[in-house]
Design an enzyme around this catalytic site. Structure first.
Site, PDB file in Angstrom:
ATOM      1  N   HIS A 195     -19.150  13.449 -10.920  1.00 47.22           N
ATOM      2  CA  HIS A 195     -17.688  13.356 -11.074  1.00 47.22           C
ATOM      3  C   HIS A 195     -17.314  12.186 -11.993  1.00 47.22           C
ATOM      4  O   HIS A 195     -16.638  11.241 -11.600  1.00 47.22           O
ATOM      5  CB  HIS A 195     -17.001  13.207  -9.720  1.00 47.22           C
ATOM      6  CG  HIS A 195     -15.562  13.649  -9.751  1.00 47.22           C
ATOM      7  ND1 HIS A 195     -14.912  14.171  -8.658  1.00 47.22           N
ATOM      8  CD2 HIS A 195     -14.645  13.657 -10.756  1.00 47.22           C
ATOM      9  CE1 HIS A 195     -13.662  14.479  -8.980  1.00 47.22           C
ATOM     10  NE2 HIS A 195     -13.481  14.170 -10.258  1.00 47.22           N
ATOM     11  N   GLU A 244     -17.991  16.008  -1.938  1.00 48.08           N
ATOM     12  CA  GLU A 244     -18.441  14.870  -2.748  1.00 48.08           C
ATOM     13  C   GLU A 244     -18.563  13.616  -1.891  1.00 48.08           C
ATOM     14  O   GLU A 244     -17.590  13.246  -1.230  1.00 48.08           O
ATOM     15  CB  GLU A 244     -17.472  14.639  -3.910  1.00 48.08           C
ATOM     16  CG  GLU A 244     -17.437  15.806  -4.891  1.00 48.08           C
ATOM     17  CD  GLU A 244     -16.551  15.529  -6.099  1.00 48.08           C
ATOM     18  OE1 GLU A 244     -15.916  14.446  -6.157  1.00 48.08           O
ATOM     19  OE2 GLU A 244     -16.467  16.384  -6.985  1.00 48.08           O
ATOM     20  N   ARG A 303     -12.318  20.811 -10.473  1.00 45.40           N
ATOM     21  CA  ARG A 303     -12.409  20.599  -9.033  1.00 45.40           C
ATOM     22  C   ARG A 303     -13.517  21.475  -8.468  1.00 45.40           C
ATOM     23  O   ARG A 303     -13.665  22.643  -8.848  1.00 45.40           O
ATOM     24  CB  ARG A 303     -11.080  20.949  -8.327  1.00 45.40           C
ATOM     25  CG  ARG A 303      -9.957  19.946  -8.538  1.00 45.40           C
ATOM     26  CD  ARG A 303     -10.232  18.635  -7.813  1.00 45.40           C
ATOM     27  NE  ARG A 303      -9.146  17.688  -7.909  1.00 45.40           N
ATOM     28  CZ  ARG A 303      -9.018  16.767  -8.870  1.00 45.40           C
ATOM     29  NH1 ARG A 303      -9.921  16.706  -9.837  1.00 45.40           N
ATOM     30  NH2 ARG A 303      -8.006  15.934  -8.872  1.00 45.40           N
TER      31      ARG A 303
END
Length: 530
Positions: free
Chosen positions: A279, A261, A232
């Site tokens: 990601h 993000e 994370r």
């Protein structure tokens, strides 16, 4: 016949499972606007989504028949879970589906970083032959420090051992025995950052883990250390990491996740010693097939009244039992969630005592509610009545339950005690009438507290003027006090001051309170049980 709406793309294998059932009618309708979903959702019993479709309050209000929302993935940020719970809609996810993919991506990032693969690839595509520039390092014999040893962390450790890396790991629930059996060293965060050649993080993003690797930790690291974050954004402080990379203290970093993000500022884009991906931890064909098959089976089982697996908001108990036990389930979860936010240190043991008429229930369900309350603030994944026993076992926390039908002060009473390496603390409560829950005992003090969303608990010396000082500070910060009560055992000794508040308290206010004369400890509790 159950009508199922698949509103986001999932693997064909999952759709096929849904369609081949005799008791289902499946519609795959992708890229629907919110108003289009609202117009049709009233006809469906189940909704299957990934991350594109947002199951908002207006959509759920229109969902007159909806029983289940299945998220083919881990997070449920795109679902209004609280409102779904109020409507009795089960919300479920697939937490295990991306474990292998994320672990493999971590190893891939570590290898790419060590051998300069992205930069070498880019150079070759520019028709440049420069072997010397991209000389790398081996993993063999290096020490890998893992912070967070959950499902992904354990899989990373397993794969790193195949490279003959020495593994050292920090996790508050890792014991010496568990580490020895797995073949790696149990360590503190400080030991990891000062010793490891590579450091990878695999924790949830919580108040405790945010910035767990920051400027101070980086200063203690070896020259030439390499960092990986596929967990994370925010676990590794981005500014501190950037400074370490620019100074050369950190030889390189591999980053898959970001504080925001997509990033607002691409702060790593000009750094040649960073490997970046957008990601992609869970982005494999196999992971997408895995979560599609899992959510299809879970949705079908729930629709048919079977076991509810991986629900984030519903206990796996029959409806008639749930109705009778609901206030005690809420009490149990509140006791567990409150106490765990008041203690320090990793949990070793949870002791639960049931006294009085509450023993007439099947207390195993109540114990699950307490365990869920204890785990929720300290666990990355959503905790429910199905996965709570597995998570508590993974964390090596012992749970003891005892019962006595003897009625004492209260017709029914539940006491929860938690033991950590710092000591043992307890909380107790009861139910008045049909559903009025109360916390009746805390740290050995008798109280009568109706739990609130925001609570401030202060241990202070019993001297005049404490309430006034506390109230003045909170008033100055525009924090409204909803209720206040104090409890003490002897005059002039320690007292417990408990305030319920209308607002959340910022860290700076907590620090100001802690600095006050005659205050021993300050804790803030947030209870947002749906």
């Amino acid at each position: 016949m159950f009508k199922i709406l698949v509103a986001d793309p999932i693997a064909d294998e999952g759709i096929e499972i849904l369609k081949k059932q005799k008791d289902t009618e499946v519609d795959v309708k992708l890229k629907l606007a919110p108003e289009e979903i609202i117009a049709i959702i009233g006809d469906y019993d189940a909704l299957v989504v990934r991350s594109e479709t947002k199951a908002t309050t207006p959509i759920l209000e229109a969902a007159k028949k909806l029983k289940v929302i299945g998220r083919a993935g881990v997070g449920v940020d795109n679902v209004d879970v609280s409102f779904a719970s109020k409507k009795g809609i089960i919300v479920m996810n697939t937490p295990d589906g991306n474990t292998i993919s994320t672990a493999e991506h971590t190893i891939a990032m570590m290898m790419s970083l060590s051998r300069n693969i992205p930069a070498a690839d880019a150079s070759m595509k520019q028709k440049k032959w420069d072997r010397k520039k991209f000389t790398g390092v081996e993993l063999y014999g290096k020490t890998l420090g893992i912070i967070g040893l959950g499902r992904v962390g354990r899989e990373v450790a397993l794969r790193a051992k195949s490279f003959h890396m020495d593994i050292m790991a920090f996790d508050p629930y890792l014991t010496e025995e568990m580490a020895l059996k797995a073949g790696y060293k149990k360590a503190t965060v400080d030991e990891v950052v000062t010793t490891a050649d590579y450091i990878t993080v695999h924790t949830p993003l919580t108040k405790e883990t945010k910035g767990i690797i920051g400027e101070k930790e980086i200063a203690k690291m070896k020259e030439g250390v390499r960092l990986i974050n596929c967990a994370r954004g925010g676990i590794i402080d981005e500014k501190a990491l950037t400074a370490g990379l620019k100074s050369g203290k950190i030889a390189g970093a591999a980053i898959d996740v970001y504080e925001k993000e997509p990033p607002v500022e691409y702060i790593y884009s000009d750094l040649s010693n960073v490997v970046l991906t957008p990601h992609l931890g869970a982005s494999t064909e196999e992971a997408q097939v895995s979560v599609a098959i899992a959510i299809a089976n879970q949705v079908l089982e729930a629709l048919r009244g079977g076991t509810v697996r991986n629900a984030v908001n519903a206990p796996a108990v029959p409806a008639e039992i749930l109705t009778l036990m609901k206030p005690y389930i809420l009490l149990g979860e509140t006791l567990g969630r409150t106490l765990v936010q008041l203690i320090d240190g990793p949990i070793k043991k949870v002791e639960i005592e049931y006294t009085g008429q509450v023993c007439d229930f099947n207390t195993s369900y109540l114990t699950l509610s307490i365990v869920r309350g204890v785990l929720t603030p300290i666990t990355k994944e959503p905790v429910n009545f199905v996965n709570a026993p597995h998570i508590i076992k993974e964390k090596n926390i012992l749970v003891n339950e005892s019962k006595s039908n003897l009625i004492k002060e209260y017709t029914s009473f539940i006491k929860v005690a938690i033991t950590t390496d710092k000591g043992r603390n307890s909380i107790g409560g009861t139910v008045f009438g049909k559903n009025n829950i109360r916390i009746s005992r805390l740290f050995g003090y008798d109280i009568d507290l109706e739990p609130a969303t925001y609570m401030l608990i202060i241990i202070n010396k019993d001297v005049p003027g404490m309430v006034g000082k506390i109230g003045t500070l909170l008033g100055k910060e525009n924090i409204n006090i909803a209720s206040l009560q104090m409890a003490r055992k002897i005059t002039g000794g320690d007292a417990t001051t408990i305030l319920t508040l209308d607002n959340q308290i910022e860290d700076k206010i907590m620090l100001e309170l802690a600095k006050m004369d005659n205050i021993r400890a300050v804790k803030f509790v947030k209870n947002d049980i749906a």
